[in-house]
Write an enzyme that holds these catalytic residues in place. Structure first.
Site, PDB file in Angstrom:
ATOM      1  N   LYS A 188      36.560   2.918  40.915  1.00 28.58           N
ATOM      2  CA  LYS A 188      36.024   4.432  40.619  1.00 28.58           C
ATOM      3  C   LYS A 188      35.162   4.232  39.394  1.00 28.58           C
ATOM      4  CE  LYS A 188      36.621   7.694  38.901  1.00 28.58           C
ATOM      5  NZ  LYS A 188      35.677   8.153  37.974  1.00 28.58           N
ATOM      6  N   GLU A 264      43.224  -1.046  29.268  1.00 25.95           N
ATOM      7  CA  GLU A 264      42.492  -1.635  28.016  1.00 25.95           C
ATOM      8  C   GLU A 264      42.088  -0.352  27.514  1.00 25.95           C
ATOM      9  OE1 GLU A 264      40.047  -2.135  25.544  1.00 25.95           O
ATOM     10  OE2 GLU A 264      38.413  -2.791  27.397  1.00 25.95           O
ATOM     11  N   CYS A 297      34.987  -0.221  22.332  1.00 25.23           N
ATOM     12  CA  CYS A 297      36.404  -0.111  21.846  1.00 25.23           C
ATOM     13  C   CYS A 297      36.928  -1.068  20.753  1.00 25.23           C
ATOM     14  CB  CYS A 297      37.392  -0.248  23.087  1.00 25.23           C
ATOM     15  SG  CYS A 297      36.984  -1.086  24.021  1.00 25.23           S
ATOM     16  N   GLU A 397      40.015   7.232  16.767  1.00 24.85           N
ATOM     17  CA  GLU A 397      38.768   6.547  17.660  1.00 24.85           C
ATOM     18  C   GLU A 397      37.609   7.400  17.789  1.00 24.85           C
ATOM     19  OE1 GLU A 397      38.788   4.987  21.713  1.00 24.85           O
ATOM     20  OE2 GLU A 397      38.095   3.160  21.069  1.00 24.85           O
TER      21      GLU A 397
HETATM   22  P1  NAD Z   1      38.208   8.589  29.946  1.00 23.33           P
HETATM   23  O1  NAD Z   1      39.329   7.475  29.691  1.00 23.33           O
HETATM   24  O2  NAD Z   1      38.581  10.027  30.280  1.00 23.33           O
HETATM   25  O3  NAD Z   1      37.355   7.992  31.192  1.00 23.33           O
HETATM   26  C1  NAD Z   1      37.410   6.719  31.725  1.00 23.33           C
HETATM   27  C2  NAD Z   1      37.603   6.377  33.186  1.00 23.33           C
HETATM   28  O4  NAD Z   1      38.786   7.110  33.510  1.00 23.33           O
HETATM   29  C3  NAD Z   1      36.131   7.376  33.884  1.00 23.33           C
HETATM   30  O5  NAD Z   1      36.103   6.693  35.145  1.00 23.33           O
HETATM   31  C4  NAD Z   1      37.084   8.576  34.319  1.00 23.33           C
HETATM   32  O6  NAD Z   1      36.484   9.132  35.365  1.00 23.33           O
HETATM   33  C5  NAD Z   1      38.556   7.966  34.725  1.00 23.33           C
HETATM   34  N1  NAD Z   1      39.530   9.217  34.541  1.00 23.33           N
HETATM   35  C6  NAD Z   1      39.510  10.121  33.780  1.00 23.33           C
HETATM   36  N2  NAD Z   1      40.801  10.855  34.041  1.00 23.33           N
HETATM   37  C7  NAD Z   1      41.378  10.186  34.882  1.00 23.33           C
HETATM   38  C8  NAD Z   1      42.607  10.309  35.437  1.00 23.33           C
HETATM   39  N3  NAD Z   1      43.538  11.657  35.205  1.00 23.33           N
HETATM   40  N4  NAD Z   1      43.016   9.669  36.411  1.00 23.33           N
HETATM   41  C9  NAD Z   1      42.315   8.198  36.885  1.00 23.33           C
HETATM   42  N5  NAD Z   1      41.125   8.356  36.276  1.00 23.33           N
HETATM   43  C10 NAD Z   1      40.590   9.192  35.439  1.00 23.33           C
HETATM   44  O7  NAD Z   1      37.050   8.579  28.967  1.00 23.33           O
HETATM   45  P2  NAD Z   1      36.107   9.748  28.570  1.00 23.33           P
HETATM   46  O8  NAD Z   1      36.752  10.843  28.690  1.00 23.33           O
HETATM   47  O9  NAD Z   1      34.867   9.444  29.159  1.00 23.33           O
HETATM   48  O10 NAD Z   1      35.622   9.325  26.810  1.00 23.33           O
HETATM   49  C11 NAD Z   1      36.901   9.733  25.822  1.00 23.33           C
HETATM   50  C12 NAD Z   1      37.127   8.913  24.927  1.00 23.33           C
HETATM   51  O11 NAD Z   1      37.638   7.737  25.400  1.00 23.33           O
HETATM   52  C13 NAD Z   1      35.908   8.222  24.084  1.00 23.33           C
HETATM   53  O12 NAD Z   1      35.694   9.049  22.995  1.00 23.33           O
HETATM   54  C14 NAD Z   1      36.678   7.140  23.682  1.00 23.33           C
HETATM   55  O13 NAD Z   1      37.385   7.093  22.387  1.00 23.33           O
HETATM   56  C15 NAD Z   1      37.373   6.471  24.712  1.00 23.33           C
HETATM   57  N6  NAD Z   1      36.893   5.628  25.633  1.00 23.33           N
HETATM   58  C16 NAD Z   1      37.480   4.202  25.222  1.00 23.33           C
HETATM   59  C17 NAD Z   1      36.823   3.213  26.214  1.00 23.33           C
HETATM   60  C18 NAD Z   1      37.579   1.839  25.822  1.00 23.33           C
HETATM   61  O14 NAD Z   1      36.661   0.897  26.200  1.00 23.33           O
HETATM   62  N7  NAD Z   1      38.449   1.606  25.366  1.00 23.33           N
HETATM   63  C19 NAD Z   1      35.898   3.592  26.882  1.00 23.33           C
HETATM   64  C20 NAD Z   1      35.581   4.835  27.211  1.00 23.33           C
HETATM   65  C21 NAD Z   1      35.887   5.928  26.347  1.00 23.33           C
END
Ligand code: NAD
Length: 494
Positions: A188, A264, A297, A397
């Site tokens: 996904k 992660e 990250c 973060e």
């Molecule tokens: P997120 O964690 O919400 O999204 C990451 C992935 O998870 C996307 O593919 C999203 O569609 C999916 N997702 C979201 N909610 C889900 C759920 N309930 N069940 C299953 N999948 C789900 O990240 P975001 O909202 O796009 O970003 C917000 C914050 O996340 C950023 O500001 C940052 O701090 C953090 N982030 C961290 C990393 C990392 O590599 N550690 C990467 C992206 C974002």
């Protein structure tokens, strides 16, 4: 370097059960370039019906084909996929710049070329080298003489949920070990960066013998379509990279079916500059927090400077942050492009404002839209000094190009501050080698770089302590996390 490829040719279709398909509803959603705010194209907007088909296909491919046991075939398929990815390397590069807003220079590193070098090939090599079976000493419990073996077997169907910041790197870092260990997968992608994943899907369908159902890629604008993976009993493991908030929700939702989870998550890593460090070669490197606008990250977003050399350090990092080249990500001289979306822009600028309100000293950048930049989700490289580690900008973060400089008294104080975080993902220590290594042992994070060295690689386990995650991506630890363990006994022949 150039990014002259036509980026309007993104793949709109998902990969489900070996077929490249549009959404049943016919719906699509827009892929937006964060540097220009223009729509560069569309992608299929998958829904529950497509996710259900993808999970069913992955289940069937695992249960009813020899994918999970045919080592030689899997290795050949991974090598075919490698060749296919390499054949469209420049299209991936242009697309990543367009959809992720990543500076082209970063695609020559972790955004594309580094994971492409070994992300599939290292796990493929393990297929031949890994100890799939080991023998324990014979047992004679209860008068029964038994030989005993331990087998390593694929877990089953993996749900792989990918973020938008380094989408190709994370996707390949999941596909390599998931497929090498004999699992099947439903991917996904993040809605903000779908095309690199749909391109991988098309290449799998057109240029590899990977059987239908082994890899499925379901794009959707709706995060809750991804959540179906965490709820479905046919899925055995969730491999997730993204925010800690979502990671916790995945654990919670997966608990009902006791899902295995690899998470992660976020970080708030510290670079500790010891007082005997070579300041000229280490302190300015703190500007690396601006790479890809700080959307990584493992970024070292806190810099710990000794009070004894604090002013000298602040002067060096201020000069470095002022010189960060940022702007149009297609320009090869840029180190930093825009943030991914209006939502992230609002979040990052909000946190910068909080830093000012809480009394940190703003030295470079700030929350206002940069002058002359009326399009694109840009923020300026931003430096705060005199930060207290209890402040929001030292604990949260930010996921933007924001560095917090924090003074410390002595090595013990530096270690205490570095560890005073709910995260524990990465970090750095700079100083005389022996002292730096001894401080590195005391920092509670999943990776650490000493004196500008790099731990990165498909053979290097990467993940977090504390709320930065569970499990490891890459390395033999990452490989094994996609495996179950079976102990088997059989009678010793008389
Ligand atoms: P997120 O964690 O919400 O999204 C990451 C992935 O998870 C996307 O593919 C999203 O569609 C999916 N997702 C979201 N909610 C889900 C759920 N309930 N069940 C299953 N999948 C789900 O990240 P975001 O909202 O796009 O970003 C917000 C914050 O996340 C950023 O500001 C940052 O701090 C953090 N982030 C961290 C990393 C990392 O590599 N550690 C990467 C992206 C974002």
């Amino acid at each position: 370097m150039s990014v002259t490829q036509d980026v309007t040719l993104g793949e709109t279709r998902m990969l489900i059960d070996g077929e490249l398909v549009e959404a049943t509803s016919g719906r699509t959603f827009a892929n937006v370039n964060p540097a220009t705010e223009e729509t560069i194209g569309q992608v299929a907007d998958g829904a529950a019906v497509e996710m259900d088909r993808a999970i069913a296909a992955a289940r069937r491919a695992f249960d009813e084909t020899d994918w999970s046991t045919n080592h030689a075939f899997r290795k050949r398929c991974l090598e075919q996929l490698q060749e296919a990815l390499e054949s469209e390397r420049e299209q991936f590069r242009a697309e990543l710049v367009a959809e992720a807003g990543t500076p082209v220079v970063v695609t020559y590193m972790a955004q594309l070329d580094w994971p492409l070098a070994d992300g599939l090939l290292w796990p493929a090599k393990q297929i031949e080298q890994f100890a799939w079976e080991r023998e324990l000493p014979p047992s004679s419990l209860a008068g029964m003489n038994s030989r005993r073996l331990v087998w390593k077997e694929a877990i089953g169907v993996v749900g792989a949920i990918v973020p938008w910041n380094y989408p190709f790197e994370v996707l390949i870092g999941k596909l390599g070990p998931i497929l090498a260990t004999g699992n099947t997968v439903v991917v996904k992608p993040a809605p903000d960066t779908p095309w690199n994943a749909t391109r991988v899907g098309r290449l799998i369908a057109e240029k590899t013998d990977i059987p239908p159902g082994v890899v499925n890629i379901v794009t959707s604008a709706d995060h809750l379509v991804g959540e179906l993976l965490t709820l479905d009993p046919r899925v055995d493991l969730i491999s997730f990279t993204g925010s800690t908030v979502t990671g916790k929700r995945i654990m919670e939702k997966g608990a009902a079916t006791l899902k295995r989870v690899f998470l992660e998550l976020g970080g708030k890593s510290a670079a500790i500059i010891l007082d005997d460090a070579d300041f000229a070669s280490t302190v300015p490197a703190g500007m690396s927090v601006c790479m890809h606008a700080g959307q990584g990250c493992a970024m070292q977003t806190r810099m710990l400077l000794p009070r004894s050399r604090y002013d000298e350090g602040v002067e060096l990092i201020t000069a470095a942050m002022r010189q960060v080249p940022w702007g149009d990500p297609t320009d090869p001289s840029m180190f930093m492009g825009p943030l991914i979306s209006a939502r992230q822009h609002e979040r990052v600028t909000g946190l910068i404002r909080t830093g000012i309100e809480e009394g940190a000293k703003l030295v470079v950048g700030g929350p206002d839209r940069p002058a002359g930049q009326d399009k694109g989700f840009f923020v300026e490289p931003t430096l705060f000094v005199d930060v207290d580690n209890a402040m929001t900008i030292a604990q949260e973060e930010i996921f933007g190009p924001v560095l917090a400089v924090i003074p410390y008294d002595d090595d013990d104080d530096a270690v205490r501050i570095a560890n005073d975080s709910r995260y524990g993902l990465s970090g750095a220590v700079h100083g005389s080698p022996e002292r730096a290594m001894s401080v590195a042992r005391r920092v509670r994070t999943g990776s650490l770089s000493v004196n500008n060295s790099l731990w990165y690689g498909a053979d290097s386990p990467y993940g977090g302590y504390k709320t930065s995650g569970l499990g490891r991506q890459n390395g033999i630890e990452g490989f094994e996390q996609y495996l179950e363990t079976k102990a088997v006994s059989f009678p010793v022949q008389p």
